[in-house]
Design an enzyme around this catalytic site. Structure first.
Site, PDB file in Angstrom:
ATOM      1  N   CYS A  13      42.258   5.751  22.100  1.00  0.00           N
ATOM      2  CA  CYS A  13      41.639   5.711  20.897  1.00  0.00           C
ATOM      3  C   CYS A  13      42.160   6.118  19.617  1.00  0.00           C
ATOM      4  O   CYS A  13      42.196   3.976  19.894  1.00  0.00           O
ATOM      5  CB  CYS A  13      40.807   7.033  20.972  1.00  0.00           C
ATOM      6  SG  CYS A  13      39.158   6.246  19.875  1.00  0.00           S
ATOM      7  N   GLU A  69      42.385  13.140  28.075  1.00  0.00           N
ATOM      8  CA  GLU A  69      42.546  14.759  28.129  1.00  0.00           C
ATOM      9  C   GLU A  69      41.059  14.935  28.113  1.00  0.00           C
ATOM     10  O   GLU A  69      40.970  16.081  28.390  1.00  0.00           O
ATOM     11  CB  GLU A  69      42.809  14.286  26.810  1.00  0.00           C
ATOM     12  CG  GLU A  69      42.784  14.336  25.112  1.00  0.00           C
ATOM     13  CD  GLU A  69      42.109  12.895  25.051  1.00  0.00           C
ATOM     14  OE1 GLU A  69      41.626  12.943  24.095  1.00  0.00           O
ATOM     15  OE2 GLU A  69      42.233  12.093  25.302  1.00  0.00           O
ATOM     16  N   HIS A 122      39.177   8.809  26.798  1.00  0.00           N
ATOM     17  CA  HIS A 122      40.152  10.192  26.446  1.00  0.00           C
ATOM     18  C   HIS A 122      40.178  10.926  28.166  1.00  0.00           C
ATOM     19  O   HIS A 122      39.756  11.685  28.317  1.00  0.00           O
ATOM     20  CB  HIS A 122      39.109  10.653  26.349  1.00  0.00           C
ATOM     21  CG  HIS A 122      38.745  10.757  24.404  1.00  0.00           C
ATOM     22  ND1 HIS A 122      39.656  10.870  23.186  1.00  0.00           N
ATOM     23  CD2 HIS A 122      38.039   9.682  23.367  1.00  0.00           C
ATOM     24  CE1 HIS A 122      39.478  10.316  22.303  1.00  0.00           C
ATOM     25  NE2 HIS A 122      38.681   9.237  22.059  1.00  0.00           N
TER      26      HIS A 122
END
Length: 231
Positions: free
Chosen positions: A86, A198, A196
């Protein structure tokens, strides 16, 4: 294997990245402040999302001049694994580690949602645990995720197999050229992506499809050291 998670003023996904490394692959991980001048101890560097320096000027522009970025450039040249997520993707483009730019979403609205991605290149250090063409579910959260590059750069990305992820089907949430959601450098050791991973390491979060990005990195590192893992 040892990971660095960079922290800039305004980062807000650094903790997510740190916990992803701990929970997904159980490797050593440190927070590294933006003023650091030595990353030699680390095998992989994560440049997290957020709003570095308040996203003043352009997203990632000010962060690209932070002292630590000189070390990120050196690490990239040495072949270490670097993942920008990002705002981290934006920083890597501003630092000229990846081509192109991220501009305002075509609807001029912040988009935060689960998003289907196509794995376009599963031959990178970040995607070797996925299947070619696999559709995975990774969340997005961005206002300036519209990937743009000129025609010559796009042709080069295609020729060198540098497009790593695309938004699947007709689900492009931001207007990115060719539905691009993530790219790599020519060597393949630097990847930037707007979604994302994660935030997708456990089903309780809505998807665990991001976990394999971290196992892929560990697998690639172990292959370099003669001890590859499976799955």
């Amino acid at each position: 294997m040892k990971f660095a998670v960079l922290v800039f003023p305004g980062s807000n996904c650094d903790i997510d990245c740190y916990k992803a490394v701990e929970d997904a692959i159980g490797q050593e991980v440190d927070y590294v402040w933006h003023t650091a001048t030595d990353l030699s101890a680390y095998d992989a560097i994560l440049v997290p999302g957020g709003f570095s320096y308040g996203d003043y000027l352009r997203c990632g522009a000010m962060a690209s001049f932070a002292p630590v970025m000189n070390e990120v450039v050196k690490a990239a040249e040495e072949g270490k694994f670097i993942l920008g997520i990002c705002n981290g993707f934006q920083i890597l483009t501003e630092a000229n580690l990846l081509p192109g730019a991220l501009i305002r979403n075509n609807g001029l609205k912040f988009r935060c949602q689960q998003q289907l991605l196509e794995v376009v290149n599963n031959g990178t250090a970040f995607t070797n645990q996925y299947s070619q063409g696999e559709i995975i579910d990774i969340p997005i959260a961005h206002g300036e995720g519209n990937y743009f590059c000129d025609e010559a750069t796009l042709a080069e990305l295609k020729a060198n197999n540098q497009i790593v992820f695309r938004y699947a089907g007709d689900t492009n949430p931001n207007g990115s050229v060719e539905n691009i959601a993530g790219i790599s450098n020519k060597k393949g050791n630097v990847v930037g992506m707007m979604p994302h991973p994660e935030r997708a390491i456990d089903q309780i979060l809505g998807s665990e499809d991001g976990k394999r990005m971290f196992t892929s990195i560990l697998n690639a590192w172990r292959e370099q050291h003669g001890a590859a893992i499976n799955g």
